[in-house]
Design a protein around this motif. Structure first.
Motif, PDB file in Angstrom:
ATOM      1  N   UNK A  67       0.904  -1.159  -0.109  1.00  0.00           N
ATOM      2  CA  UNK A  67      -0.056  -0.060  -0.184  1.00  0.00           C
ATOM      3  C   UNK A  67       0.907   1.297  -0.203  1.00  0.00           C
ATOM      4  N   UNK A  68       0.757   2.075  -1.096  1.00  0.00           N
ATOM      5  CA  UNK A  68       1.483   3.236  -1.186  1.00  0.00           C
ATOM      6  C   UNK A  68       0.772   4.331  -0.635  1.00  0.00           C
ATOM      7  N   UNK A  69       1.348   5.057   0.231  1.00  0.00           N
ATOM      8  CA  UNK A  69       0.680   6.345   0.936  1.00  0.00           C
ATOM      9  C   UNK A  69       1.738   7.070   1.125  1.00  0.00           C
ATOM     10  N   UNK A  70       1.412   8.545   1.600  1.00  0.00           N
ATOM     11  CA  UNK A  70       2.227   9.533   1.746  1.00  0.00           C
ATOM     12  C   UNK A  70       2.622   9.902   3.328  1.00  0.00           C
ATOM     13  N   UNK A  71       3.423  10.514   3.773  1.00  0.00           N
ATOM     14  CA  UNK A  71       4.072  10.731   4.908  1.00  0.00           C
ATOM     15  C   UNK A  71       2.955  10.977   6.049  1.00  0.00           C
ATOM     16  N   UNK A  72       1.770  11.755   5.786  1.00  0.00           N
ATOM     17  CA  UNK A  72       0.793  12.077   6.833  1.00  0.00           C
ATOM     18  C   UNK A  72       0.129  10.671   7.208  1.00  0.00           C
ATOM     19  N   UNK A  73       0.407   9.556   6.369  1.00  0.00           N
ATOM     20  CA  UNK A  73      -0.371   8.485   6.870  1.00  0.00           C
ATOM     21  C   UNK A  73       0.746   7.349   7.342  1.00  0.00           C
ATOM     22  N   UNK A  74       1.721   7.565   7.462  1.00  0.00           N
ATOM     23  CA  UNK A  74       2.910   6.403   7.636  1.00  0.00           C
ATOM     24  C   UNK A  74       2.618   5.861   9.004  1.00  0.00           C
ATOM     25  N   UNK A  75       2.252   6.521  10.201  1.00  0.00           N
ATOM     26  CA  UNK A  75       1.940   6.011  11.482  1.00  0.00           C
ATOM     27  C   UNK A  75       0.855   5.171  11.454  1.00  0.00           C
ATOM     28  N   UNK A  76      -0.148   5.689  10.992  1.00  0.00           N
ATOM     29  CA  UNK A  76      -1.526   5.168  10.941  1.00  0.00           C
ATOM     30  C   UNK A  76      -1.554   3.795  10.078  1.00  0.00           C
ATOM     31  N   UNK A  77      -0.823   3.898   8.832  1.00  0.00           N
ATOM     32  CA  UNK A  77      -1.040   2.901   7.911  1.00  0.00           C
ATOM     33  C   UNK A  77      -0.055   1.635   8.625  1.00  0.00           C
ATOM     34  N   UNK A  78       1.011   1.993   9.296  1.00  0.00           N
ATOM     35  CA  UNK A  78       1.882   0.811   9.770  1.00  0.00           C
ATOM     36  C   UNK A  78       0.915   0.015  10.988  1.00  0.00           C
ATOM     37  N   UNK A  79       0.095   0.930  11.812  1.00  0.00           N
ATOM     38  CA  UNK A  79      -0.893   0.326  12.704  1.00  0.00           C
ATOM     39  C   UNK A  79      -1.936  -0.747  12.071  1.00  0.00           C
ATOM     40  N   UNK A  80      -2.644   0.089  10.992  1.00  0.00           N
ATOM     41  CA  UNK A  80      -3.911  -0.498  10.519  1.00  0.00           C
ATOM     42  C   UNK A  80      -3.569  -1.676   9.491  1.00  0.00           C
ATOM     43  N   UNK A  81      -2.207  -1.841   9.000  1.00  0.00           N
ATOM     44  CA  UNK A  81      -1.894  -2.756   8.022  1.00  0.00           C
ATOM     45  C   UNK A  81      -1.336  -4.211   8.892  1.00  0.00           C
ATOM     46  N   UNK A  82      -1.310  -3.931  10.243  1.00  0.00           N
ATOM     47  CA  UNK A  82      -0.534  -4.898  10.765  1.00  0.00           C
ATOM     48  C   UNK A  82      -1.353  -6.336  10.467  1.00  0.00           C
ATOM     49  N   UNK A  83      -0.720  -7.280  10.530  1.00  0.00           N
ATOM     50  CA  UNK A  83      -1.340  -8.832  10.102  1.00  0.00           C
ATOM     51  C   UNK A  83      -2.353  -8.726   8.862  1.00  0.00           C
ATOM     52  N   UNK A  84      -2.110  -7.675   8.272  1.00  0.00           N
ATOM     53  CA  UNK A  84      -3.195  -7.699   6.955  1.00  0.00           C
ATOM     54  C   UNK A  84      -2.772  -8.408   5.844  1.00  0.00           C
ATOM     55  N   UNK A  85      -1.508  -8.751   5.779  1.00  0.00           N
ATOM     56  CA  UNK A  85      -0.718  -8.964   4.698  1.00  0.00           C
ATOM     57  C   UNK A  85      -0.442  -8.151   3.671  1.00  0.00           C
ATOM     58  N   UNK A  86      -0.555  -6.902   4.014  1.00  0.00           N
ATOM     59  CA  UNK A  86      -0.375  -5.659   3.147  1.00  0.00           C
ATOM     60  C   UNK A  86       1.033  -5.138   3.792  1.00  0.00           C
ATOM     61  N   UNK A  87       1.822  -4.632   2.925  1.00  0.00           N
ATOM     62  CA  UNK A  87       2.839  -3.623   3.618  1.00  0.00           C
ATOM     63  C   UNK A  87       2.960  -2.315   3.216  1.00  0.00           C
ATOM     64  N   UNK A  88       3.218  -1.339   4.049  1.00  0.00           N
ATOM     65  CA  UNK A  88       3.316  -0.068   3.743  1.00  0.00           C
ATOM     66  C   UNK A  88       4.539   0.155   2.843  1.00  0.00           C
TER      67      UNK A  88
END
Lengths: 602, 602
Positions: A67-88
């Motif tokens: 999942x490609x996203x920009x810096x404002x979402x880095x922390x949020x994405x790390x948390x929400x993607x945990x165990x999803x199979x998707x990596x930031x």
């Protein structure tokens, strides 16, 4: 670790990809109108990955899911993607299709990359084609691997649209259509395809309820010299509106038929479309012998310049919005420490104060209510996981806006909840100098936003500070809170050709952020207006229309020069004299104190 | 009215056009290197029309002959074209090929438009083709209708070139070639074609004498990973230089063979070239299966960033240039009213003072010596027809520069010859505030010139004033006085991608013009240098290196804020302390007075 729901969905997509012999699937965060906000029906990435940010691109292959996203979402994405199979995958430059590079490197000759062609712009499709086709990779635009899997997908919203009376729009649909046709003739365009829903709303003086923050009916239109075709869900058009459209000769057609109509344009004709808001699939539907003129749409250019009615209406709206904000900050000051107030509860309270105001229909974007270190994140939006309780000290940044029939607002104020320290006052005031200096500029006609932006940054730069976002964006008239083509930013974003023109409504929001500590932003809206004519030409200036006090406790007066201090005191006098009449005596007295003149420090 | 010599030449061209079945002939003001200055051999437009301005395009058909030029030349062109048969066509936007629109409207299907393909850039050729080919008009690039008619054409200059020692260049040719090759590898370019003579000079550490104002040998080069081919007139290469080139493995080839070499590049290879300085004919010589990479040349980007030796040398040159200017202004003050001084004689006198200085080789451009209303014309250059006598009152603007082995200078000072009035002082000081405010800016790394330009204009804009040209241009190192890619201007000109980088040498020249009355400009050169690193990143600033007093008599001190006044007083202290050591006692005393501190007006 047990697989979570998202990793199961990922496995489902991969199974379908295998069946369809798809080597890579791109999933954009978009709907077929390619605007900033999308209805839940189109929040595919949230369903698929759990990531709830507004902007991302997912790429799935047999062995990788990112999942490609920009810096404002880095922390949020790390948390929400945990165990999803998707990596930031962290974007280096926001809003750029960096996943294309990745695909170029990974997908081998003969492979197939699939993307739903309704959800990718013609412009981005060209980048994809340029990267992949020469390498012998095939592109499949007609694949939809989501619908079969997403069984409980939210339906498209079905609230009714409504007509916006001329007392709000200031110009009849017929008059707007005429102006658009004149410009089309100048550009030698036989047809114009409108894909951005706000363009259609503006042109036809219609509003809808398909999106949470923008009063849009998701729809398309095609304009020719003698017809206007309007593609929308008939169920959402009430009969009174239908009758009005009929009267004006506007032809209502089923939403899904736009592609087919476009594919039947006659040979030798010309079609104007905007490659950034027109989907690849629609663009590919255009017959080969139709000449495509790629340009910002005419309604986008026309609606950026507000008419007299819109200007008058917005100024009235600003009074109501200012009253709501004054009531909110008064309530906050009186109740902080007495009851539990969090970022989310404060947001709700603010919305309630706006709800009391005439013609308010809802917030114009997700409120940024940010306490202390959250305020250092320019695009922070609280949720249940992050919601912070406001204390009796610290910094509270509130960036919010309202949709009213008479216009759209967007305002940021930052207040100190206790006694601010020296550095806080210095930081706040240096950013405030930017807000003021930009508001005071007088400039020749023909100036573009990027030419004057430094005035908002200079005081910060002089002190080794800066902020990582633009300074100003256009604002719609009871439409999108972010509206082009004008911007006040460095040139990388925005349309280089667009002059600042009288009637444009623009935000002015310099800021400073101290990571992990706090952030400051003071945001007003101003109209561009005429200043004067001299031997050296026509000059323009800005007229600040947002009405809300700026926290005096945070102002370090020794950092303001005479003109800046005068601007601030004059502004506060205006805020008090305009809002005061609408406030109860005790609130009025409170606002008088908040807006009393600041004396020079000499 | 009797036909003049130019109308006879026009008739001659038309007779040849008829013979060759050419419907329209375009004559550009360029040589095959497409630089700013051209040798007399290539001043075709002056020979053909009598117009002596530096920039114009002529178009001739059977019934029309026009000369397109920009506003700085309107009056001059009207006069010089009288009775020539050519009429002036006023450009709306300077340096744009507006004659193409005219051709598009006038030349019918089946017609032929001719232009010498050596004298038009590949970029402009594309515009011409896009406009004419779809309309069925043919283009002939190989026609030369001038040479047969211009019987007494000046030959190409044949002065010898010379090597520039490393004590001036600061880097060996071999090291530069290596750096260029590294960048070529990054850009995946097998070959690079250098067409701008200053690029070739920089790369090979050579200088020449082909042009009046720039020390260039007109030449081309082709760089590959293992070879450098140098295309120049062998007669102009002295044997010592030839031996040096041989030693470095640089292959000298006849000037005229570049096109043939280019046409033999191997299939599948890639060639980097700049479409704005590469002629259409050279570009068309590239084989179809060679991939062309269009970009600003690598030497253009590298040479913009001066090395330590170049910076040190230029600072020494600035002392000498400042001494010459001080002597000139002293002489002017002492002799005005006592002897006849005109714009032209003042220019000569200034050149004589520069001649006294070590390593001076000549002026870096035609001196703008402008009295009163002439100073209102930003690009005025006196000639025998306009030469004005300087009086004991009024305004004298002097924009001049020198070529020295150690660097190139460019400076403007404006002085009052009598007591200036209030408006003059106000105008002068508002423009001076721009010069100072730009010089004082501190900005983050990654900033482009157009982002900070407003700082040079803001004080003027606040007062309804402006100037119609850019604010800053790059300056070469004993090369062209105007050198890219950096500029400080509105974005329309210049390369949008170029950051301001430490080591860049740039001019700072805000101005104000009162048509028919006078003009003011104060121009300094500054280097971009590092400022500091903070939590918010790397910051840069400017280091002003020009050394010459600014006329105190014109300064209205009440218009300067404390920082600006401090800058001016500090600057004057530097000018005095650096130049003072090189001046005779009486001159030293005079300069002390010219640079004495200005007291705040309180």
């Amino acid at each position: 670790m047990a697989k979570n729901i998202y990793s199961r969905r990922l496995a489902g997509v991969r199974a379908l990809m295998k069946k369809k012999r798809t080597d890579a699937l791109i999933v954009p965060s978009a709907d077929p109108h390619l605007g900033e906000y999308v209805p839940d029906h189109w929040r595919v990435i949230r369903w698929l990955t759990g990531f709830s940010g507004s902007s991302a691109t997912v790429v799935i292959t047999g062995s990788f899911a990112g999942l490609w996203t920009d810096s404002r979402y880095f922390i949020q994405a790390e948390e929400q993607l945990k165990d999803s199979g998707f990596e930031l995958v962290k974007l280096r430059v926001p809003h750029t299709p960096e996943h294309i590079e990745w695909l170029q490197a990974k997908i081998k000759k003969g492979g197939t990359v699939a993307v739903d062609g309704r959800l990718i712009s013609a412009g981005n499709m060209r980048l994809l084609e340029d990267a992949l086709l020469p390498a012998g990779v095939k592109l499949d635009l007609k694949v939809d691997l989501i619908t079969p899997l997403w069984t409980e997908r939210p339906p498209m919203p079905n609230d009714k649209a409504f007509a916006l009376p001329v007392k709000f729009s200031g110009e009849s649909g017929a008059a707007k259509i005429n102006r658009v046709r004149e410009k089309m003739a100048m550009m030698k365009a036989d047809y114009q395809l409108l894909t951005a829903a706000d363009d259609v709303m503006w042109l036809l003086n219609i509003r809808g309820k398909d999106l949470r923050y923008s009063p849009l009916l998701l729809s398309f239109a095609v304009v020719s010299s003698d017809q206007v075709l309007f593609f929308a869900d008939e169920d959402k058009i009430p009969s009174s509106l239908k009758a009005e459209l009929d009267k004006e000769g506007i032809v209502l057609l089923p939403y899904d038929t736009v592609s087919s109509v476009i594919s039947h344009l006659e040979e030798g004709s010309s079609l104007l479309l905007s490659p950034s808001t027109t989907s690849a699939l629609l663009c590919k539907a255009v017959p080969k012998k139709v000449k495509i003129i790629e340009e910002v749409s005419i309604p986008t250019r026309l609606k950026a310049i507000k008419n007299k009615t819109e200007i008058k209406n917005l100024k009235e709206v600003m009074v109501r919005d200012g009253v709501a904000l004054t009531k909110f900050f008064h309530w906050l000051e009186k109740n902080i420490g007495r009851e539990t107030i969090t970022e989310l509860s404060a947001s709700s309270r603010l919305e309630a104060f706006r709800q009391e105001q005439k013609d308010f229909t809802g917030p114009s974007f997700a409120t940024i209510a940010a306490y202390n270190e959250h305020a250092a994140l320019p695009h922070y939006v609280p949720d249940e996981g992050t919601d912070a309780r406001l204390g009796k000290s610290g910094i509270f940044l509130l960036d919010s806006g309202g949709q009213y029939f008479g216009g759209t607002t967007d305002i940021t104020r930052t207040v100190a909840l206790g006694k601010p320290d020296r550095r806080m006052k210095s930081d706040f005031t240096l950013a405030l100098k930017g807000t003021i200096d930009l508001a005071m500029v007088r400039f020749p006609y023909g100036t573009r936003g990027y030419q004057i932006e430094v005035l908002a940054r200079k005081a910060l730069w002089d002190n080794g500070l800066n902020y990582g976002h633009g300074t100003g964006h256009g604002v719609g008239s009871f439409l999108n809170v972010h509206e082009g083509p004008q911007t006040i930013g460095s040139a990388a974003s925005g349309d280089m050709k667009t002059f600042l023109e009288p009637g444009m409504l623009i935000s002015d929001e310099p800021a400073v952020y101290r990571q992990g500590e706090y952030g400051f932003r003071t945001e007003n809206l101003f109209f561009c207006i005429d200043d004067r004519e001299t031997d050296h030409g026509r000059f323009l200036k800005f007229d600040t229309v947002t009405l809300c006090f700026i926290d005096r406790e945070l102002v370090e007066v020794s950092l303001l020069d005479d003109r800046e201090l005068k601007w601030l005191n004059d502004y506060h006098e205006t805020v008090f004299s305009v809002l005061g009449d609408f406030l109860e005596p005790d609130l009025r007295k409170w606002l008088r104190d908040k807006t009393r003149p600041i004396k020079p420090n000499k």
